[in-house]
Every structure is written in C-alpha cells, then in structure tokens.
Write a protein that holds these residues in place. Structure first.
Motif, PDB file in Angstrom:
ATOM      1  N   TYR A 155      -9.693  -5.853   1.201  1.00  0.00           N
ATOM      2  CA  TYR A 155      -9.526  -5.456   2.592  1.00  0.00           C
ATOM      3  C   TYR A 155      -8.078  -5.703   2.985  1.00  0.00           C
ATOM      4  N   PHE A 156      -7.569  -4.889   3.901  1.00  0.00           N
ATOM      5  CA  PHE A 156      -6.247  -5.135   4.461  1.00  0.00           C
ATOM      6  C   PHE A 156      -6.230  -4.698   5.915  1.00  0.00           C
ATOM      7  N   VAL A 157      -5.213  -5.159   6.633  1.00  0.00           N
ATOM      8  CA  VAL A 157      -5.104  -4.850   8.055  1.00  0.00           C
ATOM      9  C   VAL A 157      -3.843  -4.038   8.323  1.00  0.00           C
ATOM     10  N   SER A 158      -3.927  -3.224   9.376  1.00  0.00           N
ATOM     11  CA  SER A 158      -2.789  -2.417   9.788  1.00  0.00           C
ATOM     12  C   SER A 158      -3.021  -1.943  11.214  1.00  0.00           C
ATOM     13  N   GLY A 159      -1.970  -1.928  11.983  1.00  0.00           N
ATOM     14  CA  GLY A 159      -2.070  -1.429  13.350  1.00  0.00           C
ATOM     15  C   GLY A 159      -2.299   0.074  13.369  1.00  0.00           C
ATOM     16  N   PRO A 160      -3.038   0.580  14.352  1.00  0.00           N
ATOM     17  CA  PRO A 160      -3.370   2.002  14.390  1.00  0.00           C
ATOM     18  C   PRO A 160      -2.160   2.921  14.524  1.00  0.00           C
ATOM     19  N   GLY A 161      -1.059   2.438  15.071  1.00  0.00           N
ATOM     20  CA  GLY A 161       0.113   3.281  15.256  1.00  0.00           C
ATOM     21  C   GLY A 161       1.085   3.280  14.094  1.00  0.00           C
ATOM     22  N   THR A 162       0.828   2.465  13.066  1.00  0.00           N
ATOM     23  CA  THR A 162       1.755   2.400  11.941  1.00  0.00           C
ATOM     24  C   THR A 162       1.674   3.665  11.091  1.00  0.00           C
ATOM     25  N   ARG A 163       2.734   3.938  10.353  1.00  0.00           N
ATOM     26  CA  ARG A 163       2.767   5.101   9.476  1.00  0.00           C
ATOM     27  C   ARG A 163       1.628   5.042   8.465  1.00  0.00           C
ATOM     28  N   LYS A 164       1.369   3.888   7.880  1.00  0.00           N
ATOM     29  CA  LYS A 164       0.305   3.807   6.857  1.00  0.00           C
ATOM     30  C   LYS A 164      -1.066   4.115   7.451  1.00  0.00           C
ATOM     31  N   SER A 165      -1.347   3.618   8.657  1.00  0.00           N
ATOM     32  CA  SER A 165      -2.635   3.904   9.297  1.00  0.00           C
ATOM     33  C   SER A 165      -2.754   5.380   9.653  1.00  0.00           C
ATOM     34  N   ARG A 166      -1.670   5.951  10.156  1.00  0.00           N
ATOM     35  CA  ARG A 166      -1.706   7.378  10.489  1.00  0.00           C
ATOM     36  C   ARG A 166      -1.887   8.214   9.222  1.00  0.00           C
ATOM     37  N   ASN A 167      -1.245   7.811   8.128  1.00  0.00           N
ATOM     38  CA  ASN A 167      -1.419   8.528   6.859  1.00  0.00           C
ATOM     39  C   ASN A 167      -2.863   8.425   6.375  1.00  0.00           C
ATOM     40  N   LEU A 168      -3.437   7.230   6.420  1.00  0.00           N
ATOM     41  CA  LEU A 168      -4.805   7.032   5.938  1.00  0.00           C
ATOM     42  C   LEU A 168      -5.821   7.789   6.788  1.00  0.00           C
ATOM     43  N   ALA A 169      -5.526   7.987   8.063  1.00  0.00           N
ATOM     44  CA  ALA A 169      -6.442   8.743   8.924  1.00  0.00           C
ATOM     45  C   ALA A 169      -6.549  10.196   8.465  1.00  0.00           C
ATOM     46  N   VAL A 170      -5.490  10.716   7.875  1.00  0.00           N
ATOM     47  CA  VAL A 170      -5.464  12.096   7.395  1.00  0.00           C
ATOM     48  C   VAL A 170      -5.919  12.177   5.938  1.00  0.00           C
ATOM     49  N   ASN A 171      -5.473  11.212   5.133  1.00  0.00           N
ATOM     50  CA  ASN A 171      -5.751  11.206   3.696  1.00  0.00           C
ATOM     51  C   ASN A 171      -5.987   9.764   3.252  1.00  0.00           C
ATOM     52  N   PRO A 172      -7.225   9.376   2.987  1.00  0.00           N
ATOM     53  CA  PRO A 172      -7.516   7.982   2.644  1.00  0.00           C
ATOM     54  C   PRO A 172      -7.091   7.564   1.234  1.00  0.00           C
ATOM     55  N   ALA A 173      -6.632   8.505   0.405  1.00  0.00           N
ATOM     56  CA  ALA A 173      -6.195   8.159  -0.949  1.00  0.00           C
ATOM     57  C   ALA A 173      -4.960   7.274  -0.881  1.00  0.00           C
ATOM     58  N   CYS A 174      -4.975   6.199  -1.672  1.00  0.00           N
ATOM     59  CA  CYS A 174      -3.846   5.278  -1.673  1.00  0.00           C
ATOM     60  C   CYS A 174      -3.851   4.441  -2.949  1.00  0.00           C
ATOM     61  N   SER A 175      -2.762   3.736  -3.143  1.00  0.00           N
ATOM     62  CA  SER A 175      -2.719   2.722  -4.193  1.00  0.00           C
ATOM     63  C   SER A 175      -2.195   1.438  -3.565  1.00  0.00           C
ATOM     64  N   ILE A 176      -2.626   0.326  -4.125  1.00  0.00           N
ATOM     65  CA  ILE A 176      -2.193  -0.987  -3.648  1.00  0.00           C
ATOM     66  C   ILE A 176      -1.722  -1.771  -4.858  1.00  0.00           C
ATOM     67  N   SER A 177      -0.507  -2.291  -4.770  1.00  0.00           N
ATOM     68  CA  SER A 177       0.109  -3.016  -5.880  1.00  0.00           C
ATOM     69  C   SER A 177       0.309  -4.477  -5.500  1.00  0.00           C
ATOM     70  N   VAL A 178       0.178  -5.337  -6.499  1.00  0.00           N
ATOM     71  CA  VAL A 178       0.390  -6.776  -6.281  1.00  0.00           C
ATOM     72  C   VAL A 178       0.738  -7.433  -7.613  1.00  0.00           C
ATOM     73  N   VAL A 184       0.857  -1.179   0.000  1.00  0.00           N
ATOM     74  CA  VAL A 184       0.000   0.000   0.000  1.00  0.00           C
ATOM     75  C   VAL A 184       0.896   1.233   0.000  1.00  0.00           C
ATOM     76  N   ALA A 185       0.576   2.159  -0.880  1.00  0.00           N
ATOM     77  CA  ALA A 185       1.289   3.439  -0.953  1.00  0.00           C
ATOM     78  C   ALA A 185       0.352   4.534  -0.463  1.00  0.00           C
ATOM     79  N   THR A 186       0.822   5.303   0.510  1.00  0.00           N
ATOM     80  CA  THR A 186       0.064   6.404   1.088  1.00  0.00           C
ATOM     81  C   THR A 186       0.930   7.656   1.031  1.00  0.00           C
ATOM     82  N   ALA A 187       0.365   8.768   1.461  1.00  0.00           N
ATOM     83  CA  ALA A 187       1.123  10.022   1.536  1.00  0.00           C
ATOM     84  C   ALA A 187       1.148  10.517   2.970  1.00  0.00           C
ATOM     85  N   ARG A 188       2.334  10.875   3.423  1.00  0.00           N
ATOM     86  CA  ARG A 188       2.477  11.484   4.742  1.00  0.00           C
ATOM     87  C   ARG A 188       1.797  12.849   4.726  1.00  0.00           C
ATOM     88  N   PRO A 189       1.482  13.401   5.912  1.00  0.00           N
ATOM     89  CA  PRO A 189       0.850  14.726   5.949  1.00  0.00           C
ATOM     90  C   PRO A 189       1.641  15.811   5.224  1.00  0.00           C
TER      91      PRO A 189
END
Length: 172
Positions: free
Chosen positions: A64-87, A40-45
């Motif tokens: 669906y995917f999982v992530s701990g609330p304290g991780t950088r990706k979860s903190r990024n998504l809390a501010v900006n939900p835009a993301c890309s997921i590659s596989v 998952v690619a997110t953007a920092r604030p």
C-alpha cells in the motif's frame, strides 16, 4: 496476494533462481520500521513517464502507498492504474509491477493507518483517506488517498549472497 504462479531465473552467472520469500520476508520485517524509499513510476495521459517517491508499507501480503489526490502520480493512476514500484531492500533490489487502485474500505484504511503509526507516522483515518500532522512534500496536502498494488510481476536482483536475478509472475 498469492504465491507466484511462475518463476524465471534471469541470472547469467549460474546462480539459482531466488525464492519469492526472500524479498517478501524483508518487506514484512522492514516496513514500516526501516527507512526505505519506494518510487512509483506511472504514465502521464500523453504517455510520458513520471516517477516519484511514496510512503509505502507491506501489510498482510499487499503493498500500500499514499498520495494526495492532486499529485501527478494520483492523477496518472486515475487514468491508467498500471505502474511499477522500485525499492532497494536489505540484500535485494526489487521492482514490483502491477496496477494501483485507490482503496476506501474502512477496515483496510484502519489497518494501514495502524501499521503506519507503528512505524512512527501518526496517520489516522478521516472519511475515506488518511491524514496526519505532516507527510513528505511529494505526497501533496492532506488528506491522502491509499492505493493498493495488485501485483502482476516482480523482478529481484540480489545484492548480497546468495546472488541471482529472478522474475516472479503472479495470478491476475
């Protein structure tokens, strides 16, 4: 998730546009049983990019995917939900673009946990998140939030016959 509302052939070598069913059918067949690595690619604030592996599954036409609330990706998504997921799937590389938002619906959490268990990860629902005896280090400590990707577009590049490259756009 609905069917694409538009399809754009990106191939430069004369191959036909790929049907959305091609990557979708592989996602249905291979998650969670096949060892796939999703990023998952997110953007920092401040706008800087961040990418990390996630445990993702395709359930009832939704990723669906999982992530701990304290991780950088979860903190990024809390501010900006835009993301890309590659596989990299069997026969096609896939990039999914959209918005990932945390889901806390009990029925959805139970369904997602049951699919993870079918794949060998002993996830259970605890309050409004998942827990298990272990997870990937990149997930952070339990409990883990469950995110649902609302798909806006996807790009697939075939790595096996029939070759081609296609962008699919979905209703928002």
């Amino acid at each position: 998730m609905s069917k694409p509302i538009s399809t754009q052939n990106l191939d430069r070598y004369g191959s036909a546009a790929l049907p959305w069913s091609r990557p979708r059918d592989v996602l249905v067949a291979d998650t969670p049983g096949v060892d796939l690595t999703f990023f998952v690619a997110t953007a920092r604030p401040d706008g800087r990019p961040h990418s990390a592996g996630v445990g993702a599954i395709w359930v009832d036409d939704v990723l669906y995917f999982v992530s701990g609330p304290g991780t950088r990706k979860s903190r990024n998504l809390a501010v900006n939900p835009a993301c890309s997921i590659s596989v990299r799937l069997r026969g096609i590389d896939l990039v999914l673009e959209g918005e990932a938002r945390r889901t806390t619906e009990p029925a959805v959490l139970e369904r997602v946990a049951s699919i993870y268990r079918q794949g060998g990860w002993p996830a259970t629902v605890q309050n409004d998140a998942l827990t298990a005896p272990y997870s990937a280090p990149s997930a952070g400590p339990a409990p883990w939030h469950v995110y649902r990707l609302t798909l806006h577009s996807a790009v697939g590049v075939a790595t096996a016959e029939p070759h081609g490259a296609t962008r699919w756009t979905f209703a928002r």
